[in-house]
Design a protein around this motif. Sequence first.
Motif, PDB file in Angstrom:
ATOM      1  N   LYS A  98       0.846  -1.190   0.000  1.00 19.04           N
ATOM      2  CA  LYS A  98       0.000   0.000   0.000  1.00 19.04           C
ATOM      3  C   LYS A  98       0.880   1.238   0.000  1.00 19.04           C
ATOM      4  O   LYS A  98       0.666   2.177  -0.736  1.00 19.04           O
ATOM      5  CB  LYS A  98      -0.893   0.029   1.242  1.00 19.04           C
ATOM      6  CG  LYS A  98      -1.575  -1.255   1.555  1.00 19.04           C
ATOM      7  CD  LYS A  98      -2.712  -1.535   0.612  1.00 19.04           C
ATOM      8  CE  LYS A  98      -3.313  -2.906   0.805  1.00 19.04           C
ATOM      9  NZ  LYS A  98      -2.699  -3.830   1.728  1.00 19.04           N
ATOM     10  N   ASP A 151       0.517  -2.192   7.555  1.00 22.48           N
ATOM     11  CA  ASP A 151      -0.338  -2.786   6.539  1.00 22.48           C
ATOM     12  C   ASP A 151      -1.468  -1.858   6.122  1.00 22.48           C
ATOM     13  O   ASP A 151      -2.262  -2.181   5.255  1.00 22.48           O
ATOM     14  CB  ASP A 151      -0.895  -4.135   7.016  1.00 22.48           C
ATOM     15  CG  ASP A 151      -1.436  -4.084   8.435  1.00 22.48           C
ATOM     16  OD1 ASP A 151      -0.997  -3.203   9.208  1.00 22.48           O
ATOM     17  OD2 ASP A 151      -2.284  -4.917   8.779  1.00 22.48           O
ATOM     18  N   GLY A 152      -1.558  -0.685   6.719  1.00 25.11           N
ATOM     19  CA  GLY A 152      -2.572   0.284   6.312  1.00 25.11           C
ATOM     20  C   GLY A 152      -2.060   1.165   5.191  1.00 25.11           C
ATOM     21  O   GLY A 152      -1.141   0.787   4.470  1.00 25.11           O
ATOM     22  N   THR A 153      -2.634   2.355   5.074  1.00 25.91           N
ATOM     23  CA  THR A 153      -2.159   3.264   4.031  1.00 25.91           C
ATOM     24  C   THR A 153      -1.115   4.228   4.573  1.00 25.91           C
ATOM     25  O   THR A 153      -0.581   5.046   3.842  1.00 25.91           O
ATOM     26  CB  THR A 153      -3.304   4.101   3.436  1.00 25.91           C
ATOM     27  OG1 THR A 153      -4.060   4.656   4.508  1.00 25.91           O
ATOM     28  CG2 THR A 153      -4.202   3.252   2.578  1.00 25.91           C
ATOM     29  N   ALA A 154      -0.849   4.143   5.889  1.00 23.79           N
ATOM     30  CA  ALA A 154       0.149   5.029   6.464  1.00 23.79           C
ATOM     31  C   ALA A 154       1.500   4.676   5.857  1.00 23.79           C
ATOM     32  O   ALA A 154       1.790   3.513   5.623  1.00 23.79           O
ATOM     33  CB  ALA A 154       0.200   4.863   7.968  1.00 23.79           C
ATOM     34  N   LYS A 155       2.291   5.689   5.600  1.00 24.60           N
ATOM     35  CA  LYS A 155       3.511   5.443   4.849  1.00 24.60           C
ATOM     36  C   LYS A 155       4.712   5.191   5.741  1.00 24.60           C
ATOM     37  O   LYS A 155       5.770   4.794   5.284  1.00 24.60           O
ATOM     38  CB  LYS A 155       3.751   6.617   3.920  1.00 24.60           C
ATOM     39  CG  LYS A 155       2.531   6.799   3.037  1.00 24.60           C
ATOM     40  CD  LYS A 155       2.601   7.984   2.121  1.00 24.60           C
ATOM     41  CE  LYS A 155       1.358   8.075   1.253  1.00 24.60           C
ATOM     42  NZ  LYS A 155       0.130   8.440   1.980  1.00 24.60           N
ATOM     43  N   VAL A 202       3.283   4.595  23.775  1.00 24.39           N
ATOM     44  CA  VAL A 202       2.062   5.288  24.171  1.00 24.39           C
ATOM     45  C   VAL A 202       0.874   4.338  24.024  1.00 24.39           C
ATOM     46  O   VAL A 202       1.017   3.217  23.552  1.00 24.39           O
ATOM     47  CB  VAL A 202       1.828   6.590  23.365  1.00 24.39           C
ATOM     48  CG1 VAL A 202       2.961   7.569  23.569  1.00 24.39           C
ATOM     49  CG2 VAL A 202       1.653   6.291  21.884  1.00 24.39           C
ATOM     50  N   ASN A 203      -0.300   4.802  24.405  1.00 26.87           N
ATOM     51  CA  ASN A 203      -1.483   3.952  24.396  1.00 26.87           C
ATOM     52  C   ASN A 203      -1.897   3.560  22.976  1.00 26.87           C
ATOM     53  O   ASN A 203      -1.886   4.388  22.065  1.00 26.87           O
ATOM     54  CB  ASN A 203      -2.664   4.671  25.047  1.00 26.87           C
ATOM     55  CG  ASN A 203      -2.288   5.373  26.327  1.00 26.87           C
ATOM     56  OD1 ASN A 203      -1.490   6.291  26.308  1.00 26.87           O
ATOM     57  ND2 ASN A 203      -2.848   4.942  27.422  1.00 26.87           N
ATOM     58  N   GLY A 204      -2.251   2.303  22.817  1.00 25.56           N
ATOM     59  CA  GLY A 204      -2.872   1.859  21.570  1.00 25.56           C
ATOM     60  C   GLY A 204      -1.957   1.705  20.372  1.00 25.56           C
ATOM     61  O   GLY A 204      -2.425   1.704  19.247  1.00 25.56           O
ATOM     62  N   GLU A 212      -2.267  -8.647  11.584  1.00 23.39           N
ATOM     63  CA  GLU A 212      -2.712  -9.067  12.907  1.00 23.39           C
ATOM     64  C   GLU A 212      -2.331 -10.519  13.200  1.00 23.39           C
ATOM     65  O   GLU A 212      -2.535 -10.995  14.298  1.00 23.39           O
ATOM     66  CB  GLU A 212      -4.217  -8.861  13.041  1.00 23.39           C
ATOM     67  CG  GLU A 212      -4.558  -7.382  13.162  1.00 23.39           C
ATOM     68  CD  GLU A 212      -6.035  -7.150  13.481  1.00 23.39           C
ATOM     69  OE1 GLU A 212      -6.874  -7.784  12.827  1.00 23.39           O
ATOM     70  OE2 GLU A 212      -6.317  -6.320  14.355  1.00 23.39           O
ATOM     71  N   LYS A 263       1.539  -1.541  12.336  1.00 21.47           N
ATOM     72  CA  LYS A 263       0.408  -1.131  11.496  1.00 21.47           C
ATOM     73  C   LYS A 263       0.857  -0.594  10.136  1.00 21.47           C
ATOM     74  O   LYS A 263       0.269   0.329   9.598  1.00 21.47           O
ATOM     75  CB  LYS A 263      -0.458  -0.090  12.217  1.00 21.47           C
ATOM     76  CG  LYS A 263      -0.869  -0.544  13.616  1.00 21.47           C
ATOM     77  CD  LYS A 263      -1.839   0.398  14.272  1.00 21.47           C
ATOM     78  CE  LYS A 263      -1.868   0.167  15.776  1.00 21.47           C
ATOM     79  NZ  LYS A 263      -2.692   1.100  16.493  1.00 21.47           N
ATOM     80  N   THR A 315       1.019   5.104  11.778  1.00 21.06           N
ATOM     81  CA  THR A 315       0.143   6.218  11.388  1.00 21.06           C
ATOM     82  C   THR A 315       0.443   7.490  12.178  1.00 21.06           C
ATOM     83  O   THR A 315      -0.123   8.536  11.889  1.00 21.06           O
ATOM     84  CB  THR A 315      -1.343   5.856  11.604  1.00 21.06           C
ATOM     85  OG1 THR A 315      -1.500   5.292  12.887  1.00 21.06           O
ATOM     86  CG2 THR A 315      -1.835   4.907  10.559  1.00 21.06           C
ATOM     87  N   THR A 316       1.317   7.388  13.174  1.00 17.07           N
ATOM     88  CA  THR A 316       1.624   8.555  14.002  1.00 17.07           C
ATOM     89  C   THR A 316       2.318   9.638  13.195  1.00 17.07           C
ATOM     90  O   THR A 316       3.128   9.358  12.320  1.00 17.07           O
ATOM     91  CB  THR A 316       2.545   8.154  15.172  1.00 17.07           C
ATOM     92  OG1 THR A 316       2.043   6.982  15.764  1.00 17.07           O
ATOM     93  CG2 THR A 316       2.614   9.258  16.208  1.00 17.07           C
ATOM     94  N   GLY A 317       2.000  10.868  13.516  1.00 15.11           N
ATOM     95  CA  GLY A 317       2.635  11.995  12.851  1.00 15.11           C
ATOM     96  C   GLY A 317       3.879  12.452  13.585  1.00 15.11           C
ATOM     97  O   GLY A 317       4.591  11.650  14.198  1.00 15.11           O
TER      98      GLY A 317
END
Lengths: 446, 297
Positions: free
Chosen positions: B13, B252-256, B104-106, B278, B250, B225-227
Amino acid sequence: MAFESLTNKLGDIFKKLRGKGKLSEADVKQAMREVRLALLEADVNFKVVKDLVFRITERSVGQEVMDSLTPAQQVIKIVNEELTSLMGSKESRINFSSKDITTIILVGLQGSGKTTTAGKLGRLLSKGGKRPLLVAADIYRPAAITQLQVVGEKLGLPVFTMGQQDPVNISRASLEYARKHNCDVVIIDTAGRLHIDDELMNELSEINKTVNSNEIMLVVDSMTGQDAVNVAAEFNKRLPLTGLILTKLDGDSRGGAALSVKAVTGCPIKYVGMGEKLDDLEIFYPERMASRILGMGDVLTLIEKATADFDMKKAKELEQKLKTQAFDLNDFLDQLSQVKKMGSFDQVLNMIPGLSPQKLKGVEFDDKELDRVEAIINSMTFEERKSPSVINGSRRKRIANGSGTAIQDVNRLLKQYDQTKKMIKQFTGVEKSRKKGRQKFPFFGF
Amino acid sequence: MGFFNKLKQGLSKTRDSFSEKFDNILKFTKKIDEETFDELEELLISADVGVCTTQELMERLRENSKKINNLEELKTVLKDEIINFFPKESISLTFPAVILVVGVNGVGKTTSIGKLANRYKAEGKKVILAAADTFRAAAVDQLEIWGNRVGVDIIKHKEGADPASVLFDALKAGKARKADIIICDTAGRLHTKKNLMAELKKLYRVCHKEYPEANVTSLMVLDATTGQNALSQARMFKEAVDFSGIILTKLDGTAKGGIAIAIASELKIPVWYIGIGEGINDLQEFSPQDFVDAIFI
């Protein structure tokens, strides 16, 4: 460096602007370059930044600013207005169903904080007189159901579970359960999923069709970067989103994702998660958020917190005592517990205008310090609290022993009490002297 | 499936969107001019590479631009520059080892620990998990499910117990049962919470004090996905537990995952593993070369 928060950055920029009498087009351009960088560093999506900067520039370079007496203030106002309007011009609440059960579905990526938010939202609604039911529809993540059960138990809220069955069936059955048990709001906690996961996104549409939801809220981590736009757009395409919940805003991220997500979906941000405790969900006020980003503090939230949590009767009593200067350590203790009710110390401090995080750097506020002070006062006799001057050496020793602190701690507290008393004397004196000249309020340096 | 393919699949992706855009730029731009740089800059920023790092990359590209004749070469130079940001050292773990997993959380700490345990067990190591996230509801249950899945022992106390005492027991158990590696789960915490960071420091101290013979390592888990906030996270956690590497989850998402580049550039912290799904096997060793290749193929 990349690390100053947006508040500091814009503060610096406008300090430069403030120094000048009039703004040239070049000045505005320079400031806008900084605004652009600051917004990008705050993770606002670059397309959104482009739009925003364009609009601000257009409004700034022109009559509006050039003619005004304080151009910098005008620019700040424009930036503030644009940020606010981008985030939605006013706060929005949940659309409750007038006849039937109100159904709320929480959706989002993995780890955005859906389960915790479900609990917090349930708590908030039950405080407002509703009877919410939490529904565990995350059947994928290990122990997600247990997590919601534990949260529900802590809050005293009912939790509906059906094990690892089809989430669509769980959702359908939960409505029946809610009816039977006289609940009027159903909050469905769904599994975290990637927006590009076709199968799971379909599952959400199915759930939505089945329960005919009143609200579908996307839970977004406020630390999300540029990808927030893609995520929000895709969720919005697949589901009729009605609102956003921004989580983990109690960290040091400026939450630029909030701006992006709002711009892409057009959905209002309804709540923000502000902490680890299950009370820490707040209604989102766009204009306050914009002010906070701009370093103008969040006085409105502070005032609201104070009025919501302060005991008015006690406040009246205290006022009387202050006037007659009969303020003793008992009152000090009262006052402490009132402040504690408003949230953690740094939370409160962050809302005070003029106190930018930069100024607070190096100043650490340990909430345990308050506990220690409480313990010390609690170890005093009633007489000692009433007239602290009787506290001699051996009493100090006893108090320190009783509260598990050192004698120095006790001394420090007594000194602080003395100073507070002196300060109060000055304050009550101020009222008289005020007529002579305008007093400057210490915090509002802006 | 070979490692490279798996990584490619995980990053597909990322690659698709990134590479497509890049190729688009290349296709429609005839010569390298300011516009090309502007577009490249935008591209990097939209990948969360961050303003500072992007500007640095652009500067280097500009310096070399006289030597660059075509766009294909520009691509190669940019790729090399990004690879150069990543520290050259590879994962170094001597046994017995204690790994403290923080973040951090999550971000996916517990899931990553499950995958890590699986990985080391497959290598023939004896693994013990310590359920020191005693704060979040059902975190212990979650780790236990992973422990059962992988088939490794887990040391746990009740929810709300002192995390340091859980860790202490796990270290004792690890020594007694001759475990090669003890992986400690910790509660997610925002890096700005002084008290919670102090708690982490204590856990770190306990490891050193109670098991000085072991190789004590910390890993920070970071959501791809964190900025830009990830830099702040990395700084604060580094200060607290001096972590040696990052697990980037993560992807595997669209986050680069461009933030990994920013962290490598500004803080010289390597990425050890990446999470690309997962499933229990969806944890891969990170290699800058493969990462950048997969992005630019």
